[in-house]
Design a protein around this motif. Structure first.
Motif, mmCIF file in Angstrom:
data_model
loop_
_atom_site.group_PDB
_atom_site.id
_atom_site.type_symbol
_atom_site.label_atom_id
_atom_site.label_comp_id
_atom_site.label_asym_id
_atom_site.label_seq_id
_atom_site.Cartn_x
_atom_site.Cartn_y
_atom_site.Cartn_z
ATOM 1 N N ARG A 62 0.817 -1.217 0.000
ATOM 2 C CA ARG A 62 0.000 0.000 0.000
ATOM 3 C C ARG A 62 0.855 1.274 0.000
ATOM 4 O O ARG A 62 0.513 2.255 -0.651
ATOM 5 C CB ARG A 62 -0.946 0.016 1.196
ATOM 6 N N GLU A 63 1.949 1.259 0.737
ATOM 7 C CA GLU A 63 2.772 2.466 0.893
ATOM 8 C C GLU A 63 3.844 2.625 -0.185
ATOM 9 O O GLU A 63 4.180 3.752 -0.545
ATOM 10 C CB GLU A 63 3.462 2.446 2.261
ATOM 11 N N HIS A 64 4.419 1.518 -0.665
ATOM 12 C CA HIS A 64 5.598 1.609 -1.533
ATOM 13 C C HIS A 64 5.387 1.096 -2.948
ATOM 14 O O HIS A 64 6.315 1.146 -3.754
ATOM 15 C CB HIS A 64 6.770 0.856 -0.895
ATOM 16 N N VAL A 65 4.191 0.594 -3.239
ATOM 17 C CA VAL A 65 3.916 0.106 -4.593
ATOM 18 C C VAL A 65 2.637 0.722 -5.151
ATOM 19 O O VAL A 65 2.619 1.179 -6.287
ATOM 20 C CB VAL A 65 3.830 -1.445 -4.619
ATOM 21 N N ALA A 66 1.577 0.743 -4.362
ATOM 22 C CA ALA A 66 0.272 1.132 -4.882
ATOM 23 C C ALA A 66 -0.151 2.565 -4.559
ATOM 24 O O ALA A 66 -1.165 3.020 -5.079
ATOM 25 C CB ALA A 66 -0.791 0.166 -4.351
ATOM 26 N N ALA A 67 0.588 3.273 -3.734
ATOM 27 C CA ALA A 67 0.200 4.639 -3.379
ATOM 28 C C ALA A 67 0.193 5.523 -4.629
ATOM 29 O O ALA A 67 1.111 5.459 -5.458
ATOM 30 C CB ALA A 67 1.146 5.209 -2.329
ATOM 31 N N LEU A 70 3.286 8.049 -5.745
ATOM 32 C CA LEU A 70 4.646 7.551 -5.964
ATOM 33 C C LEU A 70 5.095 7.758 -7.404
ATOM 34 O O LEU A 70 4.294 7.636 -8.337
ATOM 35 C CB LEU A 70 4.721 6.053 -5.653
ATOM 36 N N SER A 71 6.379 8.027 -7.566
ATOM 37 C CA SER A 71 6.944 8.087 -8.920
ATOM 38 C C SER A 71 7.095 6.654 -9.433
ATOM 39 O O SER A 71 7.050 5.692 -8.662
ATOM 40 C CB SER A 71 8.317 8.757 -8.879
ATOM 41 N N GLU A 77 11.138 0.418 -7.251
ATOM 42 C CA GLU A 77 11.967 0.084 -6.097
ATOM 43 C C GLU A 77 11.158 -0.681 -5.046
ATOM 44 O O GLU A 77 11.615 -1.686 -4.504
ATOM 45 C CB GLU A 77 12.565 1.352 -5.472
ATOM 46 N N GLY A 78 9.957 -0.208 -4.759
ATOM 47 C CA GLY A 78 9.095 -0.886 -3.793
ATOM 48 C C GLY A 78 8.747 -2.301 -4.238
ATOM 49 O O GLY A 78 8.734 -3.232 -3.436
ATOM 50 N N ALA A 79 8.447 -2.458 -5.514
ATOM 51 C CA ALA A 79 8.124 -3.784 -6.048
ATOM 52 C C ALA A 79 9.341 -4.702 -5.985
ATOM 53 O O ALA A 79 9.224 -5.882 -5.624
ATOM 54 C CB ALA A 79 7.616 -3.665 -7.476
ATOM 55 N N ASP A 80 10.520 -4.174 -6.338
ATOM 56 C CA ASP A 80 11.741 -4.985 -6.274
ATOM 57 C C ASP A 80 12.035 -5.447 -4.854
ATOM 58 O O ASP A 80 12.420 -6.599 -4.626
ATOM 59 C CB ASP A 80 12.934 -4.201 -6.830
ATOM 60 N N GLU A 81 11.848 -4.552 -3.884
ATOM 61 C CA GLU A 81 12.051 -4.923 -2.477
ATOM 62 C C GLU A 81 11.081 -6.029 -2.071
ATOM 63 O O GLU A 81 11.460 -6.996 -1.414
ATOM 64 C CB GLU A 81 11.844 -3.708 -1.567
ATOM 65 N N LEU A 82 9.833 -5.880 -2.483
ATOM 66 C CA LEU A 82 8.814 -6.868 -2.161
ATOM 67 C C LEU A 82 9.156 -8.225 -2.763
ATOM 68 O O LEU A 82 9.061 -9.258 -2.093
ATOM 69 C CB LEU A 82 7.450 -6.374 -2.663
#
Length: 91
Positions: A62-67, A70-71, A77-82
């Protein structure tokens, strides 16, 4: 502020409950409890850990991929971390 910092009290409470469950496993093993009891304790602690993992993963998405704000680079980056976490979790 990261989502884990905002949810700190709730997450720490869950971790403390998990710690209690793991300590119950230790006590059961020390007291030579039956296999069935130990297996139930193990299953409960695993379920609790999976629940914690699911909660943090959901917050991450919710915070790092779907917000919406976000650029594209931040989403990537969020998806790669996930994906890295999921790969490690599934090993």
């Amino acid at each position: 502020m990261s989502h884990t910092a905002r949810e700190k009290a709730k997450l720490l409470a869950r971790v403390r409950r998990i710690r209690g469950q793991v300590e119950a496993i230790e006590r059961a093993l020390e007291s030579e409890a039956g296999c069935s009891e130990v297996l139930h304790l193990l299953a409960a602690s695993r379920g609790a850990m999976n629940g914690l993992m699911a909660e943090v993963l959901e917050d991450h998405v919710r915070e790092h991929v779907a917000a919406g704000d976000l650029s594209e680079a931040a989403r990537t980056e969020g998806a790669d971390e996930l994906l890295a976490v999921i790969r490690a979790y599934l090993k």
